[in-house]
Every structure is written in C-alpha cells, then in structure tokens.
Scaffold this motif. Structure first.
Motif, short mmCIF file in Angstrom:
data_model
loop_
_atom_site.label_atom_id
_atom_site.label_comp_id
_atom_site.label_asym_id
_atom_site.label_seq_id
_atom_site.Cartn_x
_atom_site.Cartn_y
_atom_site.Cartn_z
N VAL A 24 0.85 -1.24 0.03
CA VAL A 24 0.03 0.06 0.11
C VAL A 24 1.08 1.42 -0.13
CG1 VAL A 24 -1.89 1.24 1.25
CG2 VAL A 24 -1.81 -1.30 1.28
N CYS A 25 0.65 2.24 -0.94
CA CYS A 25 1.45 3.28 -1.01
C CYS A 25 1.01 4.73 -0.25
CB CYS A 25 1.65 3.51 -2.74
SG CYS A 25 2.94 4.82 -2.77
N THR A 26 1.74 5.43 0.02
CA THR A 26 1.33 6.67 0.47
C THR A 26 1.20 7.91 -0.46
OG1 THR A 26 3.56 7.21 1.06
CG2 THR A 26 2.22 6.24 2.96
N ARG A 27 1.25 7.57 -1.75
CA ARG A 27 1.17 8.42 -2.87
C ARG A 27 0.16 8.00 -3.73
NH1 ARG A 27 7.19 10.73 -4.15
NH2 ARG A 27 7.61 11.22 -1.87
N ASN A 28 -0.17 8.82 -4.90
CA ASN A 28 -1.44 8.44 -5.84
C ASN A 28 -0.92 8.91 -7.13
OD1 ASN A 28 -3.91 7.71 -6.57
ND2 ASN A 28 -4.69 9.49 -6.16
N CYS A 29 0.02 8.18 -7.62
CA CYS A 29 0.40 8.37 -9.18
C CYS A 29 -0.79 7.72 -9.92
CB CYS A 29 1.74 7.79 -9.53
SG CYS A 29 3.00 8.43 -8.45
N ARG A 30 -1.05 8.71 -10.92
CA ARG A 30 -2.41 8.32 -11.68
C ARG A 30 -2.13 7.08 -12.75
NH1 ARG A 30 -5.87 11.99 -13.57
NH2 ARG A 30 -7.13 9.99 -14.18
N PHE A 31 -0.74 6.76 -13.14
CA PHE A 31 -0.23 5.72 -13.83
C PHE A 31 -0.25 4.62 -13.37
CE2 PHE A 31 3.33 8.14 -12.79
CZ PHE A 31 4.14 7.12 -12.18
N CYS A 32 -0.33 4.38 -11.97
CA CYS A 32 -0.11 3.17 -11.19
C CYS A 32 -1.03 2.51 -10.47
CB CYS A 32 0.98 3.69 -9.90
SG CYS A 32 1.35 2.40 -9.08
N GLY A 33 -1.07 1.19 -10.72
CA GLY A 33 -2.03 0.20 -10.12
C GLY A 33 -2.10 -0.29 -8.67
N VAL A 34 -0.87 0.19 -7.98
CA VAL A 34 -0.71 -0.15 -6.71
C VAL A 34 -1.84 0.45 -5.77
CG1 VAL A 34 0.88 0.11 -4.62
CG2 VAL A 34 1.97 -0.67 -6.88
N ALA A 35 -2.04 -0.35 -4.70
CA ALA A 35 -3.06 0.08 -3.58
C ALA A 35 -2.69 1.45 -2.97
CB ALA A 35 -3.55 -0.82 -2.85
N LYS A 36 -3.37 2.21 -2.78
CA LYS A 36 -3.23 3.46 -1.96
C LYS A 36 -3.83 3.63 -0.87
CE LYS A 36 -2.09 4.57 -6.28
NZ LYS A 36 -2.29 3.96 -7.65
N GLY A 37 -3.20 4.25 0.23
CA GLY A 37 -3.87 4.40 1.48
C GLY A 37 -2.99 4.05 2.76
N SER A 57 9.93 -0.94 -3.99
CA SER A 57 9.06 -0.80 -3.05
C SER A 57 8.10 0.28 -3.43
CB SER A 57 9.52 -0.33 -1.59
OG SER A 57 9.95 1.29 -1.89
N VAL A 58 6.81 0.45 -2.60
CA VAL A 58 5.79 1.43 -2.56
C VAL A 58 6.73 2.69 -1.91
CG1 VAL A 58 3.89 0.02 -2.68
CG2 VAL A 58 4.75 0.76 -0.53
N THR A 59 6.00 3.92 -2.19
CA THR A 59 6.68 4.97 -1.53
C THR A 59 6.06 4.94 0.10
OG1 THR A 59 7.21 6.20 -3.35
CG2 THR A 59 6.93 7.61 -1.32
N ARG A 60 6.95 5.24 1.12
CA ARG A 60 6.56 5.19 2.38
C ARG A 60 6.74 6.42 3.00
NH1 ARG A 60 4.96 -0.03 4.90
NH2 ARG A 60 4.49 1.60 6.71
S1 SF4 Z 1 4.12 2.76 -6.06
FE1 SF4 Z 1 5.27 4.49 -6.87
S2 SF4 Z 1 4.11 4.88 -9.09
FE2 SF4 Z 1 2.81 3.76 -7.46
S3 SF4 Z 1 1.73 5.51 -6.31
FE3 SF4 Z 1 3.44 4.71 -5.24
S4 SF4 Z 1 4.82 6.20 -5.54
FE4 SF4 Z 1 3.52 6.21 -7.42
#
Ligand code: SF4
Length: 298
Positions: free
Chosen positions: A68-81, A110-113
C-alpha cells in the motif's frame, strides 16, 4: 485507442503491442518455488509481459515495505491508503529466496512510504545485505522511491553495497502535476546526481514511460537532463493503463520512435538505453551488469 464512450479500449492494441506469452516449464517451476516460500514478485502482481523471459534467466523483482503506497500516481495500479506494518523477517526471507531460486540478478523495489522517517531506506539496505550474504554471486539492483529528497536515506542504501541504483523519473517534468502530483522532477533528478556524489562508482539507472501525452521535444530535453545528472542507464517503455480509472493512454508509440529515442538518448550521453513497447524498469536488468563486467561501459 478510444472506444465509442471515449474510454481507452485495451482490446484494440496496435499490432506491435500484440503478444502471445507461452509459459515454459522453467517459469512454472520458479513460480511453484515462490509459492512454497509464500513470496510474491512484482513481476507476477503487475502481470509483467516480460515475466517468461526474465524468469528463465533467472531474474526477478521483489517488492518490500508492503503493498500500500502513501502516494497516488495516476499511472500506477498499486493500492493507495494506510500503509502496512513492516515485516521484520522480510530481508532474510528475500535473501533465502534469491539463493533458493538461483537468481542471477535481483531487483528490490517498493511503494513510497512517506509515513516512515527514513522512507524505508533501512529495510532496503538490510535486504541488499541479506541477499549478498545468502547469494554472493547475485547482482543486486534497488529501484527506490525518492525518500522525500533525504540524502541520508539515499546514503544508507548506497552504503549497503548495491550494484545498481535505480530511480524512475517516470515522465517529463511538464506532466508531473497531472500524473505524479506528489512527486517533484528536480527532487527525482537529484536522487540520481546525489548518488554519484555520494558513491562515484555506483551505476545509476532511471526509467520513463511514453504515451502519456509528452512531446518529442520534451523527451529529448529529458535525455539531456538525465545525461547531465550522470545517469548511466535508461529504460523507455510504452505506458499501459493498469485499470479503467487510471490516467488514459494518450498514444501507442510506434517501434521506430523507440529506436529514435534509444539512439538520441545514447547520443546525449546515456551509456545504456533499452527502449521498446514492452521495456520495463527491470527488463534486461542483468545485461547491464554483464556489459559492465565485460568492460562495455563508457
Ligand atoms: S508505488 Fe510508486 S508509482 Fe505507484 S503510486 Fe506509489 S509512488 Fe506512485
């Protein structure tokens, strides 16, 4: 390509994007061994089109610091929250897996933490050391976030003895506010140039996607900015929207333009450029190391 509702129609990929992926015995075996160790690779979770090729080498990419990533890039399918708790055994588990799988090259990403004081740098360093201890012959690449510009965090990863320091700038500065709002282009560029200041012998690498609406001029200018930051290697691939709510594909870039981009980036001073519709950050990662070891490195 848009359908009648004006949405992207993935079914209508251009001919050069159409691909049949056959799973080989080696790949099935490797997946089985991963499951036995309760391990997942980014290659599988992202449905990477190059999986069969990479798993046969073998090389693989592992994601640390949760899903789960702390950012919200619009091109990325990783979960946010809300990010997950750190797994204290993660580094050791990945070290053991790299040995058990006999990987020639391992990529740690990794995701961004942004919730962690060091952005997760200590876990990256520990994982590199665990792999090095378990499988000394494996070359190691870290595909890191920007650690919010912390030079201390970056230095901690570089001090781990990693072979390739990779940080994707992802796209041209003009599109950051649209597709990567929490990131900063200058900060990302400085991750690469600061790595060379801290460790002049480190191999640095970055990656971009095209087809997000960038102009050719913006891409060529980006090559010069990366070369000025002493970036040694670059991957250039076609953006594909991970799902319907993601930023829409603006263009499917034809293969000849990838060839033009590769030649132009090399002329700009980036030694190793991999460009093609299906090129991804870790694609062909081990061949860069091979080129270095054989002295094919300017
Ligand atoms: S995993 Fe990386 S690319 Fe995806 S939303 Fe997070 S920072 Fe952005």
């Amino acid at each position: 390509m848009k359908n009648e509702h004006g949405h992207n129609d993935h079914r209508r990929l251009p001919p050069w994007m159409k691909r049949t992926v056959r799973e080989t015995r080696a790949v099935t075996d490797l997946k089985k061994r991963l499951r036995q160790r309760h391990l997942h690779t980014v290659c599988e979770s992202a449905g990477c089109p190059n999986l069969t090729e990479c798993f046969q080498k073998p090389t693989a990419t592992f994601m640390i610091l949760g899903n789960v990533c702390t950012r919200n890039c619009r091109f990325c399918g990783v979960a946010k929250g809300a990010p997950e708790r750190l797994n204290p055994r993660e580094a050791a588990e990945i070290g053991e897996a790299v040995l058990a799988l006999g990987l020639r090259h391992a990529v740690i990403t990794s995701v961004t933490r942004d919730d962690l004081a060091d952005g997760g740098a200590a876990q990256f360093a520990e994982t590199v050391r665990a792999i090095r201890a378990a499988s000394p012959g494996t070359t190691i690449e870290t595909l890191i976030p920007d650690f919010n510009g912390s030079v201390q965090s970056l230095a901690a990863v570089l001090a781990s003895g990693v072979d390739i320091l990779n940080h994707n700038v992802e796209t041209v500065p003009a599109l950051y506010s649209l597709v990567r709002p929490e990131a900063d282009f200058e900060r990302s560029l400085d991750v690469l140039s600061a790595s060379k200041r801290i460790d002049p012998g480190i191999i640095t690498k970055s990656g971009i996607m095209v087809g997000l609406g960038e102009t050719e001029e913006q891409v060529l200018d980006l090559f010069h900015r990366l070369a000025k930051a002493a970036c040694d290697a670059l991957t250039i691939g076609q953006y594909l929207a991970p799902n319907r709510s993601s930023y829409p594909v603006q263009e499917y870039v034809p293969p000849e333009r990838f060839d033009f981009y590769r030649e132009t980036a090399e002329k700009a001073g980036i030694s190793h450029v991999y460009a093609g519709p299906y090129v991804r950050s870790s694609y062909n990662a081990e061949s860069l190391m091979a080129a270095i070891e054989e002295g094919r490195y300017a």
